[in-house]
Design an enzyme around this catalytic site. Structure first.
Site, PDB file in Angstrom:
ATOM      1  N   ASP A  28       3.121  37.483  -1.634  1.00  0.00           N
ATOM      2  CA  ASP A  28       2.684  38.718  -0.995  1.00  0.00           C
ATOM      3  C   ASP A  28       3.610  39.892  -1.330  1.00  0.00           C
ATOM      4  O   ASP A  28       4.608  39.749  -2.038  1.00  0.00           O
ATOM      5  CB  ASP A  28       2.589  38.502   0.519  1.00  0.00           C
ATOM      6  CG  ASP A  28       1.405  39.226   1.138  1.00  0.00           C
ATOM      7  OD1 ASP A  28       1.035  40.282   0.625  1.00  0.00           O
ATOM      8  OD2 ASP A  28       0.868  38.721   2.141  1.00  0.00           O
ATOM      9  N   GLY A  59      16.453  31.647  -6.032  1.00  0.00           N
ATOM     10  CA  GLY A  59      16.617  31.003  -7.325  1.00  0.00           C
ATOM     11  C   GLY A  59      17.900  30.192  -7.378  1.00  0.00           C
ATOM     12  O   GLY A  59      18.908  30.552  -6.778  1.00  0.00           O
ATOM     13  N   GLU A 118      13.851  33.976   4.310  1.00  0.00           N
ATOM     14  CA  GLU A 118      14.574  33.594   3.098  1.00  0.00           C
ATOM     15  C   GLU A 118      14.823  32.092   3.119  1.00  0.00           C
ATOM     16  O   GLU A 118      15.367  31.557   4.088  1.00  0.00           O
ATOM     17  CB  GLU A 118      15.921  34.319   3.001  1.00  0.00           C
ATOM     18  CG  GLU A 118      15.841  35.825   2.871  1.00  0.00           C
ATOM     19  CD  GLU A 118      15.452  36.275   1.474  1.00  0.00           C
ATOM     20  OE1 GLU A 118      15.675  35.495   0.509  1.00  0.00           O
ATOM     21  OE2 GLU A 118      14.928  37.390   1.336  1.00  0.00           O
TER      22      GLU A 118
END
Length: 275
Positions: A142, A167, A190
């Site tokens: 999104d 990552g 997160e």
């Protein structure tokens, strides 16, 4: 030599790798990036029920940064300066037919780096997808959400606005962050550091989960780290300091309930998060 052996051998002398390194190595690295881009290979996959990292693929990505120089790209309203092999992105130069073949929707201002895979029927709102990421079929990334280097996001997930899936490119042996199938990640959340979010889980808005985050099962009191069990409903919480109640409480993730697949398919996200 196999592709894996070529990469592993080059990795042992990576400090010597420069843009003029031998063509065989460059061709091998380019082939791996192309294979990641097409989904032929992926940095991590579930084998016999456990997620495994293919280290040589991560090594190839990192070697590519040594092999390619920086380059400038001028646009109509700005200019960019990045590694030459990534500067133009995954879809640069694509025609309508290329997009139709790929089968995913990509709205303007959605940078997707070459070497990342996006499955059919995925939807990319203005977001960012980094090299090595794998986004499976039917998933929505999104507005202003981020898929970090090498993260693996499953089928039919919703990574809500402003959220980040972290990552993990280095070290090579580290498992990337994993979001399994049918996961809802709430806005402004997160998930980082190789955490695994199990299939069918629902994470409330504003969740922050790393390897050091305590994950508390409210029903059992069990505390775990690094993995959200499948079909968990998770909200932010806090744990008091039992030894000194006057001191501030510490943040944790709280599993408030678990639902089976049948219930998950019939119940809205808002209902699951509601007490």
């Amino acid at each position: 030599m196999s592709i894996e052996n070529i990469i592993n051998e080059a990795w042992e002398k990576r400090d010597q790798i420069i843009p003029s390194s031998n063509e065989n190595l460059k061709n091998t690295v380019n082939q791996i990036i192309d294979d990641l881009d097409s989904g032929k290979v992926r940095v991590a996959e579930k084998i016999d029920g456990e997620w495994k990292t293919h280290q040589y693929l991560k090594k190839a990505i990192m070697l590519s940064f040594r092999m390619y120089p920086m380059e400038n790209l001028n646009g109509p309203y700005s200019s960019w300066y990045d590694k030459a092999h990534l500067l133009k992105g995954k879809t640069a130069g694509w025609t309508r037919e290329d997009h139709e073949k790929a089968g995913f929707r990509m709205v303007p201002n959605s940078p997707v780096r070459k070497g990342s895979f996006v499955g059919k029927n995925a939807v990319l709102m203005p977001c960012y997808v980094n090299i090595g990421a794998y986004i499976d079929e039917g998933t929505m990334i999104d507005t202003f959400a981020r898929a970090g280097s090498c993260c693996q996001i499953g089928k039919n997930c919703h990574i809500s606005a402003g959220s980040g899936v972290g990552g993990v490119l280095e070290p090579a042996q580290a498992l990337p962050t994993i979001i399994e199938d049918n996961v809802f990640l709430g806005a402004m959340s997160e998930v980082v550091e190789g955490v695994i979010v199990g299939e069918g889980s629902v994470l409330s808005m504003g969740m922050y989960i790393g390897q050091s985050t305590k994950i508390v099962d409210r029903k059992t009191g069990e505390i775990t780290y690094g993995k959200i069990p499948p079909y968990s409903v998770v909200v932010p919480g806090s744990l008091p300091n039992k030894n000194n109640p006057a001191t501030p409480s510490l943040y944790c993730a709280v599993i408030i309930k678990k639902v089976d697949e049948k219930t998950r398919s019939k119940t809205s996200v808002n209902d699951l998060l509601r007490e």
